[in-house]
Write a protein that holds these residues in place. Structure first.
Motif, PDB file in Angstrom:
ATOM      1  N   VAL A 139      67.255  48.830   9.591  1.00 33.16           N
ATOM      2  CA  VAL A 139      67.672  48.308  10.893  1.00 33.16           C
ATOM      3  C   VAL A 139      67.987  49.483  11.814  1.00 33.16           C
ATOM      4  CG1 VAL A 139      69.346  46.882  12.126  1.00 33.16           C
ATOM      5  CG2 VAL A 139      68.629  46.237   9.828  1.00 33.16           C
ATOM      6  N   THR A 140      67.287  49.550  12.939  1.00 31.57           N
ATOM      7  CA  THR A 140      67.534  50.626  13.895  1.00 31.57           C
ATOM      8  C   THR A 140      68.796  50.312  14.696  1.00 31.57           C
ATOM      9  OG1 THR A 140      66.253  49.572  15.660  1.00 31.57           O
ATOM     10  CG2 THR A 140      65.044  50.980  14.113  1.00 31.57           C
ATOM     11  N   ASP A 141      69.303  51.311  15.410  1.00 33.15           N
ATOM     12  CA  ASP A 141      70.480  51.100  16.259  1.00 33.15           C
ATOM     13  C   ASP A 141      70.208  50.021  17.304  1.00 33.15           C
ATOM     14  OD1 ASP A 141      71.975  52.930  14.907  1.00 33.15           O
ATOM     15  OD2 ASP A 141      72.402  54.211  16.635  1.00 33.15           O
ATOM     16  N   GLU A 142      68.993  50.030  17.852  1.00 32.44           N
ATOM     17  CA  GLU A 142      68.632  49.054  18.880  1.00 32.44           C
ATOM     18  C   GLU A 142      68.656  47.636  18.310  1.00 32.44           C
ATOM     19  OE1 GLU A 142      64.950  48.027  21.979  1.00 32.44           O
ATOM     20  OE2 GLU A 142      64.892  49.820  20.710  1.00 32.44           O
ATOM     21  N   GLN A 143      68.076  47.480  17.120  1.00 35.39           N
ATOM     22  CA  GLN A 143      68.067  46.174  16.480  1.00 35.39           C
ATOM     23  C   GLN A 143      69.489  45.725  16.132  1.00 35.39           C
ATOM     24  OE1 GLN A 143      65.425  47.309  13.282  1.00 35.39           O
ATOM     25  NE2 GLN A 143      63.735  46.089  14.120  1.00 35.39           N
ATOM     26  N   LEU A 144      70.285  46.679  15.659  1.00 38.20           N
ATOM     27  CA  LEU A 144      71.659  46.365  15.280  1.00 38.20           C
ATOM     28  C   LEU A 144      72.480  45.940  16.497  1.00 38.20           C
ATOM     29  CD1 LEU A 144      73.716  46.178  13.047  1.00 38.20           C
ATOM     30  CD2 LEU A 144      74.149  48.635  13.268  1.00 38.20           C
ATOM     31  N   ARG A 145      72.246  46.598  17.618  1.00 38.80           N
ATOM     32  CA  ARG A 145      72.952  46.219  18.855  1.00 38.80           C
ATOM     33  C   ARG A 145      72.606  44.782  19.248  1.00 38.80           C
ATOM     34  NH1 ARG A 145      72.280  51.724  20.087  1.00 38.80           N
ATOM     35  NH2 ARG A 145      74.268  52.754  20.601  1.00 38.80           N
ATOM     36  N   GLY A 146      71.352  44.427  19.054  1.00 37.44           N
ATOM     37  CA  GLY A 146      70.937  43.069  19.382  1.00 37.44           C
ATOM     38  C   GLY A 146      71.626  42.045  18.480  1.00 37.44           C
ATOM     39  N   VAL A 151      76.034  37.965  17.796  1.00 33.88           N
ATOM     40  CA  VAL A 151      77.198  37.458  17.063  1.00 33.88           C
ATOM     41  C   VAL A 151      78.415  37.399  17.978  1.00 33.88           C
ATOM     42  CG1 VAL A 151      78.859  38.018  15.237  1.00 33.88           C
ATOM     43  CG2 VAL A 151      76.404  38.140  14.779  1.00 33.88           C
ATOM     44  N   MET A 152      78.623  38.457  18.763  1.00 37.54           N
ATOM     45  CA  MET A 152      79.781  38.494  19.662  1.00 37.54           C
ATOM     46  C   MET A 152      79.709  37.391  20.707  1.00 37.54           C
ATOM     47  SD  MET A 152      80.213  42.624  20.147  1.00 37.54           S
ATOM     48  CE  MET A 152      81.575  42.477  21.292  1.00 37.54           C
ATOM     49  N   ASN A 153      78.520  37.167  21.262  1.00 41.29           N
ATOM     50  CA  ASN A 153      78.354  36.107  22.269  1.00 41.29           C
ATOM     51  C   ASN A 153      78.631  34.733  21.669  1.00 41.29           C
ATOM     52  OD1 ASN A 153      77.681  37.994  24.206  1.00 41.29           O
ATOM     53  ND2 ASN A 153      75.473  37.694  24.006  1.00 41.29           N
ATOM     54  N   ILE A 195      78.858  50.621  16.511  1.00 37.88           N
ATOM     55  CA  ILE A 195      78.192  49.817  17.532  1.00 37.88           C
ATOM     56  C   ILE A 195      79.080  48.657  17.982  1.00 37.88           C
ATOM     57  CG2 ILE A 195      76.244  48.242  17.914  1.00 37.88           C
ATOM     58  CD1 ILE A 195      74.523  50.188  16.334  1.00 37.88           C
ATOM     59  N   VAL A 196      79.797  48.045  17.044  1.00 38.63           N
ATOM     60  CA  VAL A 196      80.716  46.963  17.425  1.00 38.63           C
ATOM     61  C   VAL A 196      81.793  47.521  18.362  1.00 38.63           C
ATOM     62  CG1 VAL A 196      82.501  45.378  16.578  1.00 38.63           C
ATOM     63  CG2 VAL A 196      80.332  45.602  15.344  1.00 38.63           C
TER      64      VAL A 196
END
Length: 201
Positions: A139-146, A151-153, A195-196
């Motif tokens: 999982v890349t950083d970009e994918q993880l951010r998504g 989840v946060m939303n 990232i979180v």
């Protein structure tokens, strides 16, 4: 003719000498400890165990050292509340072991111990081989951010979080929970936390 008292004594003696009949197995069923069927070990763990036997026959010292270390750590983890049950968890252990070897290699280089440097590098190469062939989804950083954003939303919309540290803790718990969005994926807990934290700011 024997007296009633002597008859009672004789009966008591007879009962003492008569062996107690064994109870049927069913009578003990409530005291037998039943074990639930365990899930099969992760495929990568099975490969490591098989490779250990091969390395022993080939006398492959670097591979033997790596495999013995990783399998020992896996065994120790199985005795805790956080056993290694997935390839993703095992991959995290391999990477942690690799970081330890890299640190040891750097220390050996500073001490001008080229022999130890080569020893550590040989083990690192073995670990890199297993990491690359783990088959675990990266999982890349970009994918993880998504994933984190989603989840946060969802949690915010459901009114499950309030912000600040509590929000970060709840998001981490949801992300890393069994069956969660990151299960089976190759991610470092520190990477997720970073990232979180960024997205919670």
């Amino acid at each position: 003719m024997a007296s009633p008292a002597s008859n009672r004594i004789a009966s008591a003696v007879l009962r003492m000498r008569t062996p107690t009949l064994r109870q049927p197995i069913s009578a003990f069923s409530s005291s037998i400890r039943h074990y639930s069927s365990e899930a099969p070990p992760p495929p990568l763990l099975q490969k490591l165990k098989a490779d250990l036997k091969t390395a022993m026959r080939a006398k492959d010292a670097p591979r033997l050292t790596v495999l013995r270390s990783v399998l020992a750590a896996t065994l120790n983890a199985s005795k805790t509340a956080q056993p290694i049950t997935t390839d993703a968890q095992l991959l995290a252990l391999l990477r942690k072991t690799q970081r330890g070897n890299e640190e040891a290699s750097a220390e050996a280089a500073q001490a001008n111990r080229s022999d130890l440097v080569e020893k550590e590098q040989a083990q690192i190469r073995v670990l890199e081989e297993y990491v690359a062939g783990s088959g675990v989804e990266e999982v890349t950083d970009e994918q993880l951010r998504g994933i984190v954003t989603g989840v946060m939303n969802a949690m915010t919309a459901a009114g499950e979080v309030t912000g600040g540290k509590a929000k970060m803790g709840e998001v981490m718990k949801t992300l890393l929970a069994p069956g969660g969005p990151l299960e089976g994926k190759s991610v470092e807990k520190a990477q997720v936390a970073r990232i979180v934290k960024e997205l919670s700011a």
